[in-house]
Write a protein that holds these residues in place. Structure first.
Motif, short mmCIF file in Angstrom:
data_model
loop_
_atom_site.label_atom_id
_atom_site.label_comp_id
_atom_site.label_asym_id
_atom_site.label_seq_id
_atom_site.Cartn_x
_atom_site.Cartn_y
_atom_site.Cartn_z
N LEU A 168 175.36 102.16 124.13
CA LEU A 168 174.54 100.94 124.09
C LEU A 168 175.17 99.89 123.17
N GLN A 169 175.59 100.36 122.00
CA GLN A 169 176.21 99.45 121.04
C GLN A 169 177.49 98.84 121.62
N ASP A 170 178.31 99.70 122.23
CA ASP A 170 179.55 99.22 122.86
C ASP A 170 179.26 98.19 123.94
N VAL A 171 178.19 98.48 124.71
CA VAL A 171 177.82 97.58 125.81
C VAL A 171 177.49 96.19 125.28
N PHE A 172 176.72 96.13 124.20
CA PHE A 172 176.34 94.82 123.65
C PHE A 172 177.54 94.09 123.04
N ILE A 173 178.42 94.86 122.43
CA ILE A 173 179.62 94.22 121.86
C ILE A 173 180.52 93.69 122.99
N LYS A 174 180.59 94.47 124.05
CA LYS A 174 181.38 94.05 125.21
C LYS A 174 180.77 92.77 125.83
N ALA A 175 179.44 92.76 125.92
CA ALA A 175 178.76 91.59 126.47
C ALA A 175 179.05 90.35 125.63
N TRP A 176 179.01 90.54 124.30
CA TRP A 176 179.27 89.44 123.37
C TRP A 176 180.68 88.89 123.56
N SER A 229 164.80 105.49 119.58
CA SER A 229 166.04 104.89 119.09
C SER A 229 165.91 104.44 117.65
N ASN A 230 166.92 104.74 116.86
CA ASN A 230 166.90 104.22 115.49
C ASN A 230 168.02 103.18 115.29
N SER A 231 168.66 102.81 116.39
CA SER A 231 169.71 101.78 116.25
C SER A 231 169.07 100.40 116.19
N SER A 232 169.71 99.52 115.46
CA SER A 232 169.19 98.16 115.32
C SER A 232 170.33 97.17 115.58
N PHE A 233 169.94 95.96 115.63
CA PHE A 233 170.92 94.89 115.89
C PHE A 233 171.92 94.74 114.75
N THR A 234 171.51 95.17 113.56
CA THR A 234 172.36 94.99 112.37
C THR A 234 173.78 95.51 112.56
N SER A 235 173.87 96.72 113.12
CA SER A 235 175.22 97.30 113.26
C SER A 235 176.06 96.52 114.25
N ILE A 236 175.41 96.00 115.29
CA ILE A 236 176.13 95.17 116.26
C ILE A 236 176.56 93.86 115.62
N LYS A 237 175.62 93.30 114.85
CA LYS A 237 175.88 92.03 114.18
C LYS A 237 177.10 92.16 113.25
N GLU A 238 177.14 93.30 112.56
CA GLU A 238 178.27 93.55 111.66
C GLU A 238 179.58 93.57 112.44
N LYS A 239 179.53 94.26 113.58
CA LYS A 239 180.77 94.40 114.36
C LYS A 239 181.23 93.07 114.96
N GLU A 287 170.57 88.29 119.41
CA GLU A 287 169.63 89.27 118.85
C GLU A 287 168.34 89.31 119.68
N TYR A 288 167.91 88.13 120.09
CA TYR A 288 166.72 88.02 120.93
C TYR A 288 166.90 88.78 122.24
N LEU A 289 168.07 88.58 122.86
CA LEU A 289 168.36 89.28 124.11
C LEU A 289 168.48 90.79 123.88
N TYR A 290 169.09 91.14 122.78
CA TYR A 290 169.23 92.56 122.41
C TYR A 290 167.86 93.23 122.34
N ASN A 291 166.97 92.60 121.61
CA ASN A 291 165.63 93.17 121.44
C ASN A 291 164.89 93.27 122.77
N ASN A 292 165.17 92.33 123.66
CA ASN A 292 164.52 92.31 124.95
C ASN A 292 164.98 93.42 125.88
N TYR A 293 166.28 93.75 125.80
CA TYR A 293 166.87 94.63 126.80
C TYR A 293 167.30 96.00 126.30
N LYS A 294 167.35 96.15 124.97
CA LYS A 294 167.99 97.38 124.46
C LYS A 294 167.29 98.64 124.96
N LYS A 295 165.99 98.60 125.01
CA LYS A 295 165.28 99.82 125.39
C LYS A 295 165.54 100.19 126.86
N SER A 296 165.48 99.21 127.71
CA SER A 296 165.72 99.45 129.13
C SER A 296 167.13 99.97 129.38
#
Lengths: 176, 267
Positions: free
Chosen positions: A47-55, B60-70, A19-28
Motif C-alpha cells: 500500500l505504501q509503495d502504491v501511494f509513493i508510486k502514485a505520487w 491498519s496501523n499505517s499512517s500518511f506520515t511514513s509516506i510523507k517522509e518518503k 493526504e486527503y486522497l490517501y485517507n479517502n482510499y487507503k482502506k479500500s
C-alpha cells in the motif's frame, strides 16, 4: 476541497491534497491488496509503495482515461499481483483458505475486528453467489470482461448485465 | 432517454472496475461530462465499491506520515543534483548578461558618437550655407560696383554735383547723366536718412521758366547699400534737385524741403 480539486492539487504535488486522497482510499486499496496477498504486513508495505508510486507518476494520471480511484485500484492490483509472483512471496505463502473478498470478510466476522465489516458481512451474505464471484473477479482480481466470461462460463454480454444487477444490489445494501 | 439506456447497459460498472479499452474510457468520460445523471451514477457505483473493498481491509496501523517522509525525502534528495546543473546555467547566464551589458554600452556609445557627428555635420552645413550666401552677396556687390565703375568712367557721362541747400547745408549728392541712354545715376550717399513717412524725390529742372519734372522717387533709400539709383530721364535737363516729400511723392516739389540742387554745366 472538492474531490476534483484535490486531484488537480495532487497532480501539482500538493502534499495536503495527497493526504486527503490517501485517507479517502487507503482502506479500500489495502483491502484489495490484502485479498490478493493475504498477509497484512506485506499488504501494508505494498500500500505504501502504491501511494509513493502514485505520487511519483502523478503527471501520468489523466481524468479522461478513467476515475482516479480506478487508476489507484489498477496500480494496487498490479503491485499486489507482482508481489505474489515473486520468489520470496511464494515461499512464505500463508492463509491459503481465503481466496475471495467474501472469505476475507468472513474471517473478520469471526475475529470480531472491525464493526464496519460486521455490518457489511450481514449484507454481503445476501448477495447472490454469482454476484459474489463476478464482483470478486472484476474489482478485486482485476479480471477483464473476457476473462470473467471464460472463468464463469457465461456469455461476455451477460457479464456486463449481470455485473450491473449485482452492483445495483450492492448499492442497495451498502449505501442505504 | 439516451442516458437511461446508457446507464442500464452496465458500461459504467465496468468503467469503475477499470476493464474498458482506452477508447471506451474516453467515451464514458465524455458522457459523464455531458450528463449529470450519468456522473451521479458513476459516483454511486464507486462509493459502493469503496465501501465493499474497505470492508476487506485488515486493521491498519499505517499512517500518511511514513509516506510523507518518503516523498519529502525524495524531494529533498533532488536539490543535491540540481545545484550542479544550476552552476553551469548560472555561469552561462552571467556570461550572457555580461555580453548584453557590454553590447548595450557599446551601442549607447556609438549612438552618442553618431549624435555628436550629426550635430557637427549640421552646424558645418549651416556655416557652409552662410559662407555661400556671403560669397554670393560679395560677388553681386562686386559686379554692381564694377558696373557702376564702368558707367561712371564712360566718357559720355555727365557728372552733376548737387550741393546742400538751406534745409540741410551739409547734404550733397551727385547725378551722372547718360544722355545717350536717357538715364541718370543718382548718388545720394551724402543725404541723411529720410524720416519715417517721407521719401526723397528727384526732379529735373528747366530754369527759364522754372519747370520741375519728377524723374523718380527714392523709396528704396534705406535698403540700397551703395545709395546709387538708376532713373530714366529723357528730359533736356538744365538742373537736378532732390526734395523730401510725403510717401508716394508729390506732383510738384516742396521747395521748402529742397535738400540738394545743382545745375548742369554747359558741355
Amino acid at each position: 476541497m472538492t474531490f476534483e480539486e484535490s486531484i488537480i492539487l495532487f497532480q501539482k504535488k500538493d502534499v495536503k491534497a495527497f493526504e486527503y486522497l490517501y485517507n479517502n482510499y487507503k482502506k479500500s486499496l489495502l483491502g484489495v491488496i490484502f485479498t490478493i496477498v493475504k498477509n497484512d504486513t506485506i499488504a501494508e508495505e505494498i500500500l505504501q509503495d502504491v501511494f509513493i508510486k502514485a505520487w511519483n507518476s502523478a503527471d501520468s494520471y489523466n481524468s479522461s482515461k478513467g476515475r482516479f480511484f480506478t487508476w489507484m485500484l489498477n496500480i494496487s492490483r498490479n503491485a499486489a499481483i507482482d508481489k505474489t509472483r515473486s520468489k520470496n512471496f511464494k515461499n512464505s505463502k500463508k492463509n491459503q483458505s481465503v481466496d475471495k473478498f467474501v472469505d476475507v470478510i468472513e474471517t473478520y466476522d469471526n475475529l470480531d475486528t472491525t464493526t464496519n465489516s460486521i455490518g457489511i458481512k450481514k449484507f454481503v451474505d445476501k448477495l447472490a453467489e454469482k454476484c459474489k464471484e463476478v464482483i470478486n473477479l472484476l474489482y478485486f482480481k482485476g479480471y477483464t470482461q473476457k476473462e470473467v466470461s471464460e472463468t464463469l462460463k457465461m456469455p461476455i454480454g451477460t457479464v456486463k448485465t449481470r455485473n450491473r444487477n449485482c452492483i445495483n444490489e450492492l448499492r442497495n445494501i451498502v449505501l442505504n | 432517454m439516451e442516458e437511461k439506456e446508457y446507464i442500464a447497459s452496465g458500461i459504467l460498472e465496468l468503467y469503475v472496475a477499470g476493464v474498458l479499452s482506452e477508447q471506451e474510457n474516453q467515451e464514458v468520460f465524455a458522457m459523464v461530462q455531458k450528463h449529470a445523471e450519468i456522473a451521479k451514477e458513476v459516483s454511486e457505483i464507486e462509493a459502493a465499491i469503496l465501501k465493499l473493498t474497505a470492508a476487506t481491509a485488515p486493521v491498519s496501523n499505517s499512517s500518511f506520515t511514513s509516506i510523507k517522509e518518503k516523498i519529502s525525502s525524495s524531494n529533498t534528495a533532488k536539490p543535491n543534483v540540481i545545484p550542479l546543473a544550476r552552476k553551469a546555467t548560472n555561469w552561462a547566464t552571467y556570461t550572457g548578461w555580461a555580453a548584453a551589458v557590454i553590447l548595450t554600452g557599446g551601442l549607447m556609445w556609438t549612438m552618442v558618437q553618431n549624435n555628436n557627428l550629426n550635430t557637427q555635420l549640421q552646424s558645418a552645413e549651416l556655416e557652409r550655407q552662410q559662407l555661400e550666401e556671403q560669397i554670393f552677396k560679395a560677388n553681386t556687390s562686386l559686379a554692381e560696383t564694377k558696373k557702376l565703375n564702368t558707367t561712371l568712367r564712360d566718357k559720355d557721362i555727365l557728372a552733376v554735383p548737387l550741393s546742400g541747400q538751406a534745409v540741410s547745408p551739409d547734404s550733397y549728392a551727385k547725378v551722372y547723366w547718360d544722355k545717350n541712354e536717357n538715364q541718370v545715376y543718382v548718388d545720394v550717399q551724402g543725404l541723411p536718412k529720410p524720416p519715417a513717412g517721407k521719401v526723397y524725390q528727384v526732379w529735373s529742372l528747366k530754369l527759364d521758366p522754372l519747370t520741375p519734372t519728377s524723374i523718380g522717387i527714392l523709396d528704396q533709400f534705406n535698403d540700397d547699400e551703395n545709395k546709387v539709383f538708376t532713373l530714366a530721364n529723357s528730359n533736356d535737363s538744365e538742373a537736378f534737385g532732390i526734395t523730401l516729400e510725403p510717401e508716394g511723392g508729390s506732383e510738384s516739389p516742396t521747395l521748402e524741403q529742397l535738400y540738394t540742387l545743382g545745375a548742369v554745366s554747359a558741355p
